[in-house]
Design a protein around this motif. Structure first.
Motif, PDB file in Angstrom:
ATOM      1  N   ARG A 101      49.428  22.244 102.799  1.00 10.82           N
ATOM      2  CA  ARG A 101      48.653  21.012 102.818  1.00 10.82           C
ATOM      3  C   ARG A 101      49.547  19.818 103.147  1.00 10.82           C
ATOM      4  O   ARG A 101      50.779  19.905 103.097  1.00 10.82           O
ATOM      5  N   SER A 117      47.948  17.916  88.992  1.00  7.44           N
ATOM      6  CA  SER A 117      48.099  19.027  89.929  1.00  7.44           C
ATOM      7  C   SER A 117      49.591  19.258  90.113  1.00  7.44           C
ATOM      8  O   SER A 117      50.399  18.331  89.985  1.00  7.44           O
ATOM      9  N   ASN A 137      40.200  19.296 105.877  1.00  8.51           N
ATOM     10  CA  ASN A 137      40.586  19.068 104.483  1.00  8.51           C
ATOM     11  C   ASN A 137      42.012  19.521 104.221  1.00  8.51           C
ATOM     12  O   ASN A 137      42.340  19.950 103.122  1.00  8.51           O
ATOM     13  N   TYR A 146      45.470  16.913 100.966  1.00  4.53           N
ATOM     14  CA  TYR A 146      45.051  17.148  99.585  1.00  4.53           C
ATOM     15  C   TYR A 146      44.808  15.808  98.898  1.00  4.53           C
ATOM     16  O   TYR A 146      45.752  15.040  98.688  1.00  4.53           O
ATOM     17  N   ASP A 178      45.864  23.542  91.098  1.00  5.51           N
ATOM     18  CA  ASP A 178      44.880  22.602  91.629  1.00  5.51           C
ATOM     19  C   ASP A 178      44.064  21.968  90.516  1.00  5.51           C
ATOM     20  O   ASP A 178      43.111  22.553  90.013  1.00  5.51           O
ATOM     21  N   LEU A 202      42.074  19.580  90.880  1.00  7.76           N
ATOM     22  CA  LEU A 202      40.776  19.168  91.415  1.00  7.76           C
ATOM     23  C   LEU A 202      39.754  20.297  91.403  1.00  7.76           C
ATOM     24  O   LEU A 202      38.554  20.044  91.556  1.00  7.76           O
ATOM     25  N   LYS A 203      40.245  21.525  91.273  1.00 10.15           N
ATOM     26  CA  LYS A 203      39.356  22.698  91.328  1.00 10.15           C
ATOM     27  C   LYS A 203      38.529  22.680  92.612  1.00 10.15           C
ATOM     28  O   LYS A 203      37.301  22.782  92.603  1.00 10.15           O
ATOM     29  N   GLU A 204      39.207  22.540  93.738  1.00  5.50           N
ATOM     30  CA  GLU A 204      38.517  22.455  95.033  1.00  5.50           C
ATOM     31  C   GLU A 204      37.675  23.703  95.299  1.00  5.50           C
ATOM     32  O   GLU A 204      38.130  24.824  95.086  1.00  5.50           O
ATOM     33  N   GLU A 205      36.483  23.479  95.780  1.00  2.88           N
ATOM     34  CA  GLU A 205      35.611  24.607  96.126  1.00  2.88           C
ATOM     35  C   GLU A 205      35.873  25.089  97.546  1.00  2.88           C
ATOM     36  O   GLU A 205      35.798  26.278  97.828  1.00  2.88           O
ATOM     37  N   GLN A 206      36.157  24.152  98.435  1.00  2.07           N
ATOM     38  CA  GLN A 206      36.441  24.509  99.825  1.00  2.07           C
ATOM     39  C   GLN A 206      37.894  24.181 100.134  1.00  2.07           C
ATOM     40  O   GLN A 206      38.299  23.024 100.097  1.00  2.07           O
ATOM     41  N   LYS A 207      38.644  25.209 100.441  1.00  2.90           N
ATOM     42  CA  LYS A 207      40.057  25.039 100.749  1.00  2.90           C
ATOM     43  C   LYS A 207      40.311  25.470 102.185  1.00  2.90           C
ATOM     44  O   LYS A 207      39.647  26.376 102.693  1.00  2.90           O
ATOM     45  N   ASN A 223      41.809  11.883  93.734  1.00  3.87           N
ATOM     46  CA  ASN A 223      40.499  12.159  93.140  1.00  3.87           C
ATOM     47  C   ASN A 223      40.598  12.870  91.796  1.00  3.87           C
ATOM     48  O   ASN A 223      39.581  13.219  91.198  1.00  3.87           O
TER      49      ASN A 223
END
Length: 324
Positions: A143, A41, A27, A30, A130, A132-137, A34
């Protein structure tokens, strides 16, 4: 690291030339596409780890070959295979050599656009905010960003602005880029994205990440240059695609795979990120000028196989050239 003056000179040189005419599975890319409509962002671009690169991005040019399905599969759906455009390596592209001639005929322009190269640009940097408020970075916060032509023009416009005094990638006097997603005509639109008006020095955490992980060499994320064998396969696939034939996995699968299928050893096209960018970013830029519109001819009776006949005419032209 190239100076701002060097970048401007290169951009001007490229513009004058043009006027005449990734690894997946992680991942680290980025997926800003989405973002929800109205979301944004904040990105901070960094220099290329390759110090021989004047720019802080690399250009990627691919050609999409559509097929009716996969040979031998009774319920196969239409698929697309991406191949590298040889112009990405500074060489003549045999596919574009053929397709470029189609733009001289108004009846073939639409098909020409279908097989024309699609450009994108690979950058690297930090996600400062961010949306997207990514949970897994990823562990490495540096990036990669796959940027389409629309956003690239916004990035480029600032670099040629004479009021810009320092590179946006400068660690002390650089600028953040606000990626804003809107909508236009049913497609994603990023035209309101912009550079920040205020410079921002990299914070301690960002500087520490650069020291710990180093900068990517962006060339590492371009497809490798096709070999002579792979180039021959590309030509065969192109002709088969134009002719409406299905993709022959047994014949070509060890070199190229349709999107969504795992790549085999020796595949010169690296896997794309899992989430594809919106169609609006997949533009047909730098096309040849369209042919002059001729006076409308009297309507002719078209048979059901007229599309097939046109493809056969194109293939005959291709094969005649190869015999010369």
């Amino acid at each position: 690291m190239a100076s701002l003056a060097e970048i401007r000179a290169k951009l001007k040189e490229a513009e004058q030339r043009g006027s005449g005419e990734r690894t997946g599975g992680d991942n680290s890319i980025y997926p800003f596409w989405n973002l929800k409509e109205g979301g944004e962002s904040v990105l901070r671009f960094l220099p290329d780890g390759n110090q021989d690169n004047t720019f802080f991005w690399v250009e990627r040019a691919m050609i999409k070959l559509p097929f009716a399905g996969v040979k031998g599969e009774s319920e196969s759906k239409p698929i697309t295979v991406q191949v590298p455009c040889m112009e990405m390596y500074g060489e003549t592209c045999p596919i574009l050599t053929e397709v470029r001639a189609w733009f001289k005929d108004p009846a073939l322009e639409e098909m020409g656009r279908k097989y024309w190269k699609k450009r994108s640009y690979i950058f690297q940097g930090f996600v400062a905010e961010d949306g997207l408020k990514e949970e897994q970075k990823p562990e490495n916060p540096i990036r990669r960003f796959i940027i389409g032509p629309q956003i690239f023009q916004l990035i480029r416009s600032a670099l040629v602005d004479p009021e810009l005094e320092d590179l946006p990638t400068d660690f002390v006097h650089g600028l953040d880029f606000r990626m804003k997603k809107g909508s236009k005509g049913g497609y994603a639109d990023y035209s309101t994205s912009s550079w920040s008006r205020r410079e921002r020095p990299l914070n301690d955490a960002e500087q520490a990440a650069i020291k710990q992980y180093g900068l990517f060499n962006l060339n590492d994320f371009l497809p490798k240059k096709p070999s002579e064998v792979e180039l021959k396969v590309m030509k065969e696939m192109f002709e088969a695609s134009v002719d409406g034939e299905p993709f022959d996995m047994e014949r070509w699968g060890q070199y190229f795979k349709p999107a969504g299928m795992s790549a085999a050893t020796g595949d010169p096209v690296k896997a794309a990120p899992k989430a594809s960018a919106p169609a609006a970013e997949d533009s047909y830029d730098d096309e040849p000028a369209p042919a002059a519109k001729a006076a409308p001819a009297a309507p002719a009776q078209e048979s059901a196989g007229s599309g097939d006949s046109r493809a056969q005419d194109i293939l005959a032209m291709i094969r005649n050239r190869q015999k010369q």
